[in-house]
Structure formats: C-alpha cells, structure tokens
Design a protein around this motif. Structure first.
Motif, PDB file in Angstrom:
ATOM      1  N   PRO A   7     -24.799  72.084   6.433  1.00  0.00           N
ATOM      2  CA  PRO A   7     -24.261  70.799   6.066  1.00  0.00           C
ATOM      3  C   PRO A   7     -24.519  69.681   7.075  1.00  0.00           C
ATOM      4  CG  PRO A   7     -22.511  72.064   7.036  1.00  0.00           C
ATOM      5  CD  PRO A   7     -23.764  72.927   7.056  1.00  0.00           C
ATOM      6  N   ALA A   8     -24.980  69.991   8.284  1.00  0.00           N
ATOM      7  CA  ALA A   8     -25.147  68.963   9.314  1.00  0.00           C
ATOM      8  C   ALA A   8     -26.011  67.816   8.798  1.00  0.00           C
ATOM      9  CB  ALA A   8     -25.759  69.571  10.572  1.00  0.00           C
ATOM     10  N   GLY A   9     -25.451  66.629   8.793  1.00  0.00           N
ATOM     11  CA  GLY A   9     -26.177  65.451   8.368  1.00  0.00           C
ATOM     12  C   GLY A   9     -26.071  65.164   6.879  1.00  0.00           C
ATOM     13  N   TYR A  10     -25.586  66.116   6.096  1.00  0.00           N
ATOM     14  CA  TYR A  10     -25.469  65.932   4.646  1.00  0.00           C
ATOM     15  C   TYR A  10     -24.119  66.439   4.178  1.00  0.00           C
ATOM     16  CZ  TYR A  10     -30.484  65.336   5.026  1.00  0.00           C
ATOM     17  OH  TYR A  10     -31.715  64.901   5.403  1.00  0.00           O
ATOM     18  N   GLU A  11     -23.570  65.769   3.189  1.00  0.00           N
ATOM     19  CA  GLU A  11     -22.295  66.190   2.623  1.00  0.00           C
ATOM     20  C   GLU A  11     -22.454  67.401   1.713  1.00  0.00           C
ATOM     21  OE1 GLU A  11     -19.169  64.955   3.244  1.00  0.00           O
ATOM     22  OE2 GLU A  11     -20.202  63.879   4.841  1.00  0.00           O
ATOM     23  N   SER A  12     -23.650  67.569   1.133  1.00  0.00           N
ATOM     24  CA  SER A  12     -23.852  68.649   0.165  1.00  0.00           C
ATOM     25  C   SER A  12     -25.326  69.019   0.109  1.00  0.00           C
ATOM     26  CB  SER A  12     -23.394  68.199  -1.224  1.00  0.00           C
ATOM     27  OG  SER A  12     -24.242  67.168  -1.707  1.00  0.00           O
ATOM     28  N   LEU A  13     -25.601  70.133  -0.532  1.00  0.00           N
ATOM     29  CA  LEU A  13     -26.981  70.526  -0.776  1.00  0.00           C
ATOM     30  C   LEU A  13     -27.661  69.473  -1.631  1.00  0.00           C
ATOM     31  CD1 LEU A  13     -29.295  72.554  -0.601  1.00  0.00           C
ATOM     32  CD2 LEU A  13     -28.289  73.763  -2.545  1.00  0.00           C
ATOM     33  N   GLN A  14     -26.946  68.917  -2.615  1.00  0.00           N
ATOM     34  CA  GLN A  14     -27.521  67.864  -3.462  1.00  0.00           C
ATOM     35  C   GLN A  14     -27.954  66.670  -2.632  1.00  0.00           C
ATOM     36  OE1 GLN A  14     -27.986  67.731  -7.216  1.00  0.00           O
ATOM     37  NE2 GLN A  14     -29.444  66.457  -6.118  1.00  0.00           N
ATOM     38  N   ASP A  15     -27.144  66.267  -1.659  1.00  0.00           N
ATOM     39  CA  ASP A  15     -27.504  65.137  -0.799  1.00  0.00           C
ATOM     40  C   ASP A  15     -28.780  65.423  -0.012  1.00  0.00           C
ATOM     41  OD1 ASP A  15     -25.298  63.722  -1.678  1.00  0.00           O
ATOM     42  OD2 ASP A  15     -24.098  64.144   0.106  1.00  0.00           O
ATOM     43  N   ALA A  16     -28.907  66.646   0.502  1.00  0.00           N
ATOM     44  CA  ALA A  16     -30.103  67.017   1.260  1.00  0.00           C
ATOM     45  C   ALA A  16     -31.336  67.017   0.363  1.00  0.00           C
ATOM     46  CB  ALA A  16     -29.918  68.378   1.912  1.00  0.00           C
ATOM     47  N   ILE A  17     -31.180  67.528  -0.861  1.00  0.00           N
ATOM     48  CA  ILE A  17     -32.308  67.551  -1.804  1.00  0.00           C
ATOM     49  C   ILE A  17     -32.702  66.139  -2.202  1.00  0.00           C
ATOM     50  CG2 ILE A  17     -32.933  68.172  -4.177  1.00  0.00           C
ATOM     51  CD1 ILE A  17     -31.370  70.813  -3.671  1.00  0.00           C
TER      52      ILE A  17
END
Length: 93
Positions: A7-17
């Motif tokens: 999760p570091a830097g992103y709230e969710s997997l969707q945000d990272a994608i």
C-alpha cells in the motif's frame, strides 16, 4: 518502468493500477483485502504479488471477478495466490 508499492504510496491496488504506465510492475508489500473488483483498462502491466495474498470478500453484483481486465490490456500476474470469499448475492428485480 516504475515500481508501484501497495500500500505504500497508494490507498488501494486500484489506485496503483490507475497510476501505472505501460511496462510498469506493481509489487505488493502486504496482504490486501478488498470488497470490490479492480479494473484494469488498456494497460500493459505486471502485478507481482510477491507471495502476498489478495482476498476478495463480500458481493459485487456488477461483476463477479476479482480483477476485471478489459480493453487492450496485457496483464502478467506473478506469484499468484488469491482467495475469493463469496457471499450469497441476489439481484434486485
């Protein structure tokens, strides 16, 4: 490509994608539990689960999958280990 640490830097997997560019690798840094599907649209990415687990719980009546891959997506998933826990879903009439 860039390394998206979830999760570091992103709230969710969707945000990272969503933030990923073609050729990027998204690497999990912990187990993830989600209550909704994750959309991958027109991406050429790798998701490295790094021996962590994505667990889906609950019920999403729109799609019945954990990852919804669409468009011209080319997705590679490494170190795959997913758990899907489904509850009884009923569509409203």
């Amino acid at each position: 490509g860039a390394e998206g640490k979830v999760p570091a830097g992103y709230e969710s997997l969707q945000d990272a994608i969503t933030a990923a560019a073609d050729g990027d690798t998204i690497t999990l840094v912990r187990d993830i539990t989600t209550t909704s599907y994750t959309v991958i649209n027109d991406k050429d990415i790798t998701i490295d689960l790094a021996d962590f687990t994505i667990t889906a719980t609950g019920c999403d009546e729109t799609y019945s999958s954990l990852l919804f891959i669409q468009g011209g997506s080319n997705v590679t998933i490494e170190a795959l280990r997913m758990t899907i826990w489904t509850e009884f879903c009923s569509m409203a009439e």
